[in-house]
Design a protein around this motif. Structure first.
Motif, PDB file in Angstrom:
ATOM      1  N   GLU A  43       0.826  -1.206   0.000  1.00 47.58           N
ATOM      2  CA  GLU A  43       0.000   0.000   0.000  1.00 47.58           C
ATOM      3  C   GLU A  43       0.864   1.262   0.000  1.00 47.58           C
ATOM      4  O   GLU A  43       0.464   2.292  -0.576  1.00 47.58           O
ATOM      5  N   GLU A  44       2.027   1.189   0.634  1.00 46.83           N
ATOM      6  CA  GLU A  44       2.949   2.332   0.588  1.00 46.83           C
ATOM      7  C   GLU A  44       3.429   2.567  -0.836  1.00 46.83           C
ATOM      8  O   GLU A  44       3.516   3.715  -1.307  1.00 46.83           O
ATOM      9  N   ASP A  45       3.766   1.486  -1.575  1.00 51.81           N
ATOM     10  CA  ASP A  45       4.183   1.614  -2.973  1.00 51.81           C
ATOM     11  C   ASP A  45       3.047   2.149  -3.838  1.00 51.81           C
ATOM     12  O   ASP A  45       3.264   3.005  -4.722  1.00 51.81           O
ATOM     13  N   LYS A  46       1.828   1.653  -3.583  1.00 50.71           N
ATOM     14  CA  LYS A  46       0.683   2.110  -4.367  1.00 50.71           C
ATOM     15  C   LYS A  46       0.398   3.590  -4.100  1.00 50.71           C
ATOM     16  O   LYS A  46       0.004   4.329  -5.020  1.00 50.71           O
ATOM     17  N   TYR A  47       0.620   4.010  -2.856  1.00 46.87           N
ATOM     18  CA  TYR A  47       0.414   5.428  -2.547  1.00 46.87           C
ATOM     19  C   TYR A  47       1.452   6.288  -3.257  1.00 46.87           C
ATOM     20  O   TYR A  47       1.124   7.371  -3.782  1.00 46.87           O
ATOM     21  N   LYS A  48       2.698   5.838  -3.288  1.00 48.47           N
ATOM     22  CA  LYS A  48       3.740   6.579  -3.994  1.00 48.47           C
ATOM     23  C   LYS A  48       3.407   6.695  -5.480  1.00 48.47           C
ATOM     24  O   LYS A  48       3.614   7.762  -6.100  1.00 48.47           O
ATOM     25  N   GLN A  49       2.902   5.610  -6.045  1.00 48.54           N
ATOM     26  CA  GLN A  49       2.497   5.650  -7.453  1.00 48.54           C
ATOM     27  C   GLN A  49       1.334   6.612  -7.652  1.00 48.54           C
ATOM     28  O   GLN A  49       1.303   7.389  -8.628  1.00 48.54           O
ATOM     29  N   ALA A  50       0.374   6.568  -6.734  1.00 47.30           N
ATOM     30  CA  ALA A  50      -0.781   7.472  -6.840  1.00 47.30           C
ATOM     31  C   ALA A  50      -0.341   8.927  -6.698  1.00 47.30           C
ATOM     32  O   ALA A  50      -0.856   9.822  -7.387  1.00 47.30           O
ATOM     33  N   LEU A  51       0.627   9.184  -5.808  1.00 46.62           N
ATOM     34  CA  LEU A  51       1.128  10.544  -5.614  1.00 46.62           C
ATOM     35  C   LEU A  51       1.811  11.047  -6.876  1.00 46.62           C
ATOM     36  O   LEU A  51       1.613  12.217  -7.283  1.00 46.62           O
ATOM     37  N   ALA A  52       2.580  10.144  -7.525  1.00 45.18           N
ATOM     38  CA  ALA A  52       3.253  10.536  -8.775  1.00 45.18           C
ATOM     39  C   ALA A  52       2.219  10.814  -9.864  1.00 45.18           C
ATOM     40  O   ALA A  52       2.353  11.776 -10.634  1.00 45.18           O
ATOM     41  N   LYS A  53       1.184  10.003  -9.921  1.00 50.66           N
ATOM     42  CA  LYS A  53       0.128  10.211 -10.919  1.00 50.66           C
ATOM     43  C   LYS A  53      -0.624  11.517 -10.639  1.00 50.66           C
ATOM     44  O   LYS A  53      -0.987  12.249 -11.564  1.00 50.66           O
ATOM     45  N   TYR A  54      -0.839  11.809  -9.358  1.00 47.35           N
ATOM     46  CA  TYR A  54      -1.551  13.042  -8.991  1.00 47.35           C
ATOM     47  C   TYR A  54      -0.725  14.271  -9.369  1.00 47.35           C
ATOM     48  O   TYR A  54      -1.267  15.248  -9.917  1.00 47.35           O
ATOM     49  N   ASP A  55       0.585  14.202  -9.061  1.00 41.55           N
ATOM     50  CA  ASP A  55       1.456  15.328  -9.402  1.00 41.55           C
ATOM     51  C   ASP A  55       1.522  15.553 -10.918  1.00 41.55           C
ATOM     52  O   ASP A  55       1.683  16.690 -11.378  1.00 41.55           O
ATOM     53  N   ALA A  56       1.364  14.418 -11.666  1.00 34.13           N
ATOM     54  CA  ALA A  56       1.395  14.527 -13.126  1.00 34.13           C
ATOM     55  C   ALA A  56       0.030  14.867 -13.705  1.00 34.13           C
ATOM     56  O   ALA A  56      -0.099  15.070 -14.923  1.00 34.13           O
ATOM     57  N   GLY A  57      -0.976  14.938 -12.834  1.00 28.25           N
ATOM     58  CA  GLY A  57      -2.309  15.313 -13.285  1.00 28.25           C
ATOM     59  C   GLY A  57      -3.118  14.185 -13.875  1.00 28.25           C
ATOM     60  O   GLY A  57      -4.118  14.433 -14.554  1.00 28.25           O
ATOM     61  N   PHE A  58      -2.719  12.943 -13.601  1.00 30.97           N
ATOM     62  CA  PHE A  58      -3.438  11.800 -14.162  1.00 30.97           C
ATOM     63  C   PHE A  58      -4.627  11.345 -13.314  1.00 30.97           C
ATOM     64  O   PHE A  58      -5.517  10.657 -13.814  1.00 30.97           O
ATOM     65  N   ILE A  59      -4.617  11.684 -12.032  1.00 31.58           N
ATOM     66  CA  ILE A  59      -5.727  11.304 -11.162  1.00 31.58           C
ATOM     67  C   ILE A  59      -6.148  12.520 -10.345  1.00 31.58           C
ATOM     68  O   ILE A  59      -5.386  13.488 -10.213  1.00 31.58           O
ATOM     69  N   ILE A  60      -7.365  12.421  -9.779  1.00 30.15           N
ATOM     70  CA  ILE A  60      -7.870  13.542  -8.980  1.00 30.15           C
ATOM     71  C   ILE A  60      -7.469  13.349  -7.516  1.00 30.15           C
ATOM     72  O   ILE A  60      -7.002  12.281  -7.106  1.00 30.15           O
ATOM     73  N   LYS A  61      -7.694  14.401  -6.726  1.00 29.36           N
ATOM     74  CA  LYS A  61      -7.291  14.386  -5.315  1.00 29.36           C
ATOM     75  C   LYS A  61      -8.007  13.269  -4.539  1.00 29.36           C
ATOM     76  O   LYS A  61      -7.429  12.658  -3.634  1.00 29.36           O
ATOM     77  N   ASN A  62      -9.250  13.014  -4.888  1.00 25.48           N
ATOM     78  CA  ASN A  62     -10.013  11.988  -4.181  1.00 25.48           C
ATOM     79  C   ASN A  62      -9.360  10.618  -4.315  1.00 25.48           C
ATOM     80  O   ASN A  62      -9.308   9.837  -3.357  1.00 25.48           O
ATOM     81  N   GLU A  63      -8.858  10.294  -5.482  1.00 28.98           N
ATOM     82  CA  GLU A  63      -8.186   9.015  -5.701  1.00 28.98           C
ATOM     83  C   GLU A  63      -6.903   8.935  -4.878  1.00 28.98           C
ATOM     84  O   GLU A  63      -6.562   7.869  -4.335  1.00 28.98           O
ATOM     85  N   LEU A  64      -6.189  10.052  -4.766  1.00 34.28           N
ATOM     86  CA  LEU A  64      -4.982  10.091  -3.942  1.00 34.28           C
ATOM     87  C   LEU A  64      -5.332   9.874  -2.466  1.00 34.28           C
ATOM     88  O   LEU A  64      -4.636   9.141  -1.750  1.00 34.28           O
ATOM     89  N   ASP A  65      -6.419  10.499  -2.036  1.00 38.80           N
ATOM     90  CA  ASP A  65      -6.844  10.344  -0.640  1.00 38.80           C
ATOM     91  C   ASP A  65      -7.227   8.907  -0.337  1.00 38.80           C
ATOM     92  O   ASP A  65      -6.946   8.385   0.760  1.00 38.80           O
ATOM     93  N   LEU A  66      -7.880   8.257  -1.288  1.00 35.75           N
ATOM     94  CA  LEU A  66      -8.241   6.850  -1.092  1.00 35.75           C
ATOM     95  C   LEU A  66      -6.996   5.973  -0.982  1.00 35.75           C
ATOM     96  O   LEU A  66      -6.952   5.040  -0.153  1.00 35.75           O
ATOM     97  N   ALA A  67      -5.994   6.254  -1.784  1.00 36.93           N
ATOM     98  CA  ALA A  67      -4.741   5.494  -1.723  1.00 36.93           C
ATOM     99  C   ALA A  67      -4.058   5.699  -0.374  1.00 36.93           C
ATOM    100  O   ALA A  67      -3.501   4.759   0.207  1.00 36.93           O
ATOM    101  N   LYS A  68      -4.119   6.949   0.134  1.00 41.49           N
ATOM    102  CA  LYS A  68      -3.514   7.228   1.444  1.00 41.49           C
ATOM    103  C   LYS A  68      -4.291   6.517   2.558  1.00 41.49           C
ATOM    104  O   LYS A  68      -3.707   6.004   3.520  1.00 41.49           O
ATOM    105  N   LEU A  69      -5.613   6.490   2.414  1.00 39.06           N
ATOM    106  CA  LEU A  69      -6.440   5.801   3.400  1.00 39.06           C
ATOM    107  C   LEU A  69      -6.106   4.315   3.435  1.00 39.06           C
ATOM    108  O   LEU A  69      -5.997   3.715   4.527  1.00 39.06           O
ATOM    109  N   ASP A  70      -5.939   3.711   2.266  1.00 39.55           N
ATOM    110  CA  ASP A  70      -5.562   2.295   2.200  1.00 39.55           C
ATOM    111  C   ASP A  70      -4.205   2.070   2.866  1.00 39.55           C
ATOM    112  O   ASP A  70      -4.007   1.068   3.573  1.00 39.55           O
TER     113      ASP A  70
END
Length: 271
Positions: A72-99
């Motif tokens: 889940e830590e790796d998935k969060y890092k991937q989600a953070l990189a995708k968020y910074d690149a504008g590929f996902i919205i903030k809600n998806e990043l928050d869900l990854a952090k929650l997981d």
């Protein structure tokens, strides 16, 4: 010893009770204590086996929780990189952090559960509560061969169970004492012995009924346990098939990963 030529019948009965019945009662008490001791040893071994198996399960659960947390830590890092690149919205990043946070909490709970289980095991073994328990391998019977029906197990239990042995021996002692009182009609001539004899008759009936009930209870217990064991054995077979299927799925996904078709995270999740 032949008492007939020296003592009256009532005194002979008392002497024979002392000579025959008292040793029988003493031997019964010894045999029960010995059987109880052996039963206690078996209970201890089985309980220890269960606790060691439980410890292994705790360690396996802790390891899975740790792997899940790292995943889940790796998935969060991937989600953070995708968020910074504008590929996902903030809600998806928050869900990854929650997981990720949930996985961390689960890992801490699993760690605490393992520590508590080790303390419980230490208490059971009578050693220091904070002492580290070394891994002890207790052989487990992986190949359980069951008879076609529960009859053999019922017969064995009826022959060897302590409660059956105790009641049978008690009945034998009562019958022996009644035989002594019946000699020379002591049970009909002397009022005290008549009262004692009547009490023995009642006790005999009570123990015979108790024996029948105990046998029925044991039969029911064995049949219930046998059915449960059959179900458990079938469940093990089903789980083995499920594991085999999961391994096949994992190997297929791993092959796809080696071809660059899926992410490593996907293989880690299935693993």
């Amino acid at each position: 010893i032949e008492y007939k030529n020296y003592y009256p019948n009532d005194y002979i009965a008392l002497l024979k009770i002392s000579e025959i019945i008292q040793p029988m009662r003493a031997k019964l008490q010894y045999d029960i204590l010995f059987k109880t001791y052996n039963n206690t040893k078996e209970v201890f071994k089985n309980t220890l086996r269960d606790m060691i198996s439980g410890l292994y399960s705790q360690e396996a659960g802790l390891n899975i929780s740790r792997l899940k947390m790292e995943l889940e830590e790796d998935k969060y890092k991937q989600a953070l990189a995708k968020y910074d690149a504008g590929f996902i919205i903030k809600n998806e990043l928050d869900l990854a952090k929650l997981d990720m946070d949930t996985a961390k909490v689960n890992y801490k709970n699993a760690l605490r559960s393992q520590e508590n289980f080790k303390r419980e095991l230490n208490t059971f073994l009578g050693i220091g509560i904070n002492r580290e328990v070394e891994n002890a391998v207790l052989p487990l019977n992986d190949n359980i061969n069951l008879d076609e029906d529960s009859g053999a197990y019922i017969m064995s239990a009826l022959e060897n169970r302590t409660e059956i042995f105790q009641i049978n021996e008690t009945i034998n002692i009562i019958k022996e004492q009644m035989t002594i009182l019946e000699e020379n009609r002591v049970n009909t001539i002397y009022q005290a012995f008549r009262k004692q004899y009547d009490g023995l008759k009642d006790s005999l009936k009570e123990n015979e009924l108790k024996l029948q009930k105990t046998k029925l209870d044991i039969q029911k217990e064995i049949e219930t346990s046998y059915i449960k064991l059959l179900k458990d054995k079938n469940n093990i077979s089903s789980l083995e098939n499920a594991i085999s299927n999961q391994k096949a799925n994992y190997n297929n996904l791993l092959s796809m990963y080696n071809q660059g078709m899926v992410l490593k995270t996907d293989t880690d999740v299935l693993k």
